[in-house]
Design a protein around this motif. Structure first.
Motif, short mmCIF file in Angstrom:
data_model
loop_
_atom_site.label_atom_id
_atom_site.label_comp_id
_atom_site.label_asym_id
_atom_site.label_seq_id
_atom_site.Cartn_x
_atom_site.Cartn_y
_atom_site.Cartn_z
N ASP A 169 -0.81 -18.61 0.55
CA ASP A 169 -1.25 -19.25 1.79
C ASP A 169 -1.04 -18.34 2.99
OD1 ASP A 169 -1.87 -21.52 0.31
OD2 ASP A 169 0.14 -22.36 0.55
N GLU A 170 0.09 -17.63 3.03
CA GLU A 170 0.36 -16.65 4.09
C GLU A 170 0.26 -15.27 3.47
OE1 GLU A 170 3.84 -16.68 7.11
OE2 GLU A 170 4.31 -15.09 5.67
N VAL A 171 -0.48 -14.39 4.12
CA VAL A 171 -0.73 -13.05 3.58
C VAL A 171 -0.09 -12.01 4.49
CG1 VAL A 171 -2.49 -11.37 2.92
CG2 VAL A 171 -2.89 -13.82 2.56
N GLY A 172 0.63 -11.09 3.88
CA GLY A 172 1.23 -9.98 4.62
C GLY A 172 0.96 -8.67 3.92
N VAL A 173 1.14 -7.58 4.67
CA VAL A 173 0.88 -6.25 4.14
C VAL A 173 2.07 -5.35 4.44
CG1 VAL A 173 -0.72 -4.31 4.03
CG2 VAL A 173 -1.57 -6.59 4.65
N VAL A 174 2.51 -4.62 3.43
CA VAL A 174 3.53 -3.59 3.57
C VAL A 174 2.88 -2.25 3.29
CG1 VAL A 174 5.73 -2.68 2.72
CG2 VAL A 174 5.35 -5.17 2.82
N GLY A 175 3.02 -1.30 4.20
CA GLY A 175 2.43 0.03 4.01
C GLY A 175 3.48 1.11 4.15
N VAL A 176 3.33 2.15 3.34
CA VAL A 176 4.27 3.27 3.35
C VAL A 176 3.53 4.53 3.80
CG1 VAL A 176 5.86 4.67 2.00
CG2 VAL A 176 5.55 2.24 1.44
N LEU B 96 0.84 -1.18 0.00
CA LEU B 96 0.00 0.00 0.00
C LEU B 96 0.88 1.24 0.00
CD1 LEU B 96 -2.61 -1.16 2.67
CD2 LEU B 96 -2.82 -1.27 0.18
N HIS B 97 0.82 1.99 -1.10
CA HIS B 97 1.69 3.16 -1.27
C HIS B 97 1.25 4.32 -0.39
CE1 HIS B 97 -1.43 5.29 -3.53
NE2 HIS B 97 -1.70 4.14 -4.12
N GLY B 98 2.06 5.37 -0.39
CA GLY B 98 1.78 6.55 0.42
C GLY B 98 0.92 7.58 -0.27
N TYR B 99 0.52 8.57 0.48
CA TYR B 99 -0.31 9.66 -0.02
C TYR B 99 0.45 10.47 -1.09
CZ TYR B 99 -2.57 14.23 -0.09
OH TYR B 99 -3.16 15.40 -0.49
N THR B 100 -0.26 10.87 -2.11
CA THR B 100 0.21 11.57 -3.33
C THR B 100 1.04 10.68 -4.24
OG1 THR B 100 2.31 12.57 -2.57
CG2 THR B 100 0.27 13.79 -2.09
N HIS B 101 1.25 9.43 -3.86
CA HIS B 101 2.02 8.50 -4.68
C HIS B 101 1.08 7.49 -5.33
CE1 HIS B 101 6.06 9.82 -3.45
NE2 HIS B 101 5.50 10.06 -2.28
N GLY B 102 1.67 6.49 -5.99
CA GLY B 102 0.91 5.41 -6.59
C GLY B 102 1.73 4.14 -6.50
N PRO B 103 1.30 3.06 -7.14
CA PRO B 103 2.02 1.79 -7.06
C PRO B 103 3.48 1.87 -7.53
CG PRO B 103 -0.19 1.41 -7.85
CD PRO B 103 -0.02 2.90 -7.79
N ARG B 104 3.81 2.83 -8.37
CA ARG B 104 5.21 2.92 -8.80
C ARG B 104 6.15 3.18 -7.62
NH1 ARG B 104 5.69 2.57 -14.08
NH2 ARG B 104 4.01 3.29 -15.46
N GLN B 105 5.63 3.77 -6.55
CA GLN B 105 6.47 4.02 -5.39
C GLN B 105 7.02 2.72 -4.81
OE1 GLN B 105 4.51 5.29 -1.76
NE2 GLN B 105 6.21 6.65 -1.22
N VAL B 106 6.25 1.65 -4.90
CA VAL B 106 6.65 0.37 -4.30
C VAL B 106 7.05 -0.66 -5.36
CG1 VAL B 106 5.24 0.73 -2.24
CG2 VAL B 106 4.23 -0.40 -4.22
N GLU B 107 7.26 -0.22 -6.59
CA GLU B 107 7.51 -1.15 -7.68
C GLU B 107 8.79 -1.94 -7.48
OE1 GLU B 107 7.24 -1.16 -12.56
OE2 GLU B 107 7.53 0.73 -11.49
N ARG B 108 9.85 -1.29 -7.04
CA ARG B 108 11.12 -1.98 -6.85
C ARG B 108 11.02 -3.02 -5.74
NH1 ARG B 108 15.05 1.23 -9.64
NH2 ARG B 108 16.66 -0.13 -8.82
N LEU B 109 10.34 -2.64 -4.65
CA LEU B 109 10.19 -3.58 -3.55
C LEU B 109 9.29 -4.75 -3.96
CD1 LEU B 109 10.89 -4.21 -0.63
CD2 LEU B 109 8.93 -2.81 0.08
#
Length: 235
Positions: free
Chosen positions: A81-88, A18-31
């Motif tokens: 099977d295992e679900v995780g969330v990364v947030g910025v 989940l990307h940060g405010y004013t950003h989009g998925p490209r913010q987390v594309e490398r990760l």
């Protein structure tokens, strides 16, 4: 834009970013690419009003943000099977809400410079009035809409006092010594309480002093940190 990285079938682990405010998925594309290389299926959708050149970042509501996060988790749960969330940043407030309200589904949380409250204390009535659009919007020097940011702060304020438990077993938080945006104490205290309530392991990693780290510590300019984030998630 929605970013997907799929191995063609269900994998042992799936990660929602989940990307940060004013950003989009490209913010987390490398990760996202790094998680994919480690065998995960990855899903990173754009938040309402985000991710397009003409987005105003101010027309969405906290309810729409919560629906977006919940729907995104539902998709991610079909991928592994295992679900995780990364947030910025602001996305980390949504990630924490998922970990608290859907802790029977979310196994791992990685929160990067999470925004639960701004560094400068804003009187509660002002946050409420902006959040309800009872005051004319104001956009600061960073391009942040007070009305839009207030929607994320409403999410942070709505975390359940008794989180759902069952799956959550790891919570990791990253903060930056040069961050002038978030309340650093809240950034650690809120997820620590969630981890304690869920019986999950908790880790706080402060980025090193003197390396120029500010609030936005993910993306091409911070590529060297990607391995650190993936390791904190996997530990």
């Amino acid at each position: 834009m929605t970013l997907r990285r799929s191995h063609g079938g269900r994998t042992a682990k799936a990660v929602l970013l989940l990307h940060g405010y004013t950003h989009g998925p490209r913010q987390v594309e490398r990760l996202a690419g790094l998680f994919y290389e480690r065998g995960c299926n990855v899903y990173a959708p754009a938040a309402p009003g985000h991710g397009t050149p003409d987005a105003t970042h101010r027309g969405f509501t906290s309810r729409e943000l919560l629906r977006y996060a919940g729907d995104a988790l539902d998709v991610t749960a079909t991928l592994g099977d295992e679900v995780g969330v990364v947030g910025v940043s602001a996305g980390a407030a949504l990630a924490t809400w998922l970990g608290a309200s859907r802790g029977d589904t979310v196994a791992r949380l990685l929160l990067i410079t999470p925004l639960f409250a701004p560094r400068r204390r804003v009187p509660w009535p002002l946050t409420t009035l902006y959040g309800l659009r009872l005051l004319p919007d104001h956009v600061d020097a960073r391009g942040y809409s007070f009305t839009a940011v207030a929607q994320y702060l409403r999410v942070a304020a709505s975390l359940p006092k008794r989180p759902a438990v069952g799956a959550l077993r790891r919570v990791a938080v990253v903060t930056s010594p040069g961050d002038t945006v978030i309340d650093a104490a809240r950034a650690v205290a809120v997820p620590r309480r969630l981890a304690e309530a869920a019986g999950a392991a908790f880790t706080h990693h402060m980025l090193p002093e003197g390396e120029g780290h500010a609030h936005n510590v993910i993306g091409a300019h911070a590529e060297a940190l990607d391995e650190l984030y993936a390791d904190l998630y996997d530990a």
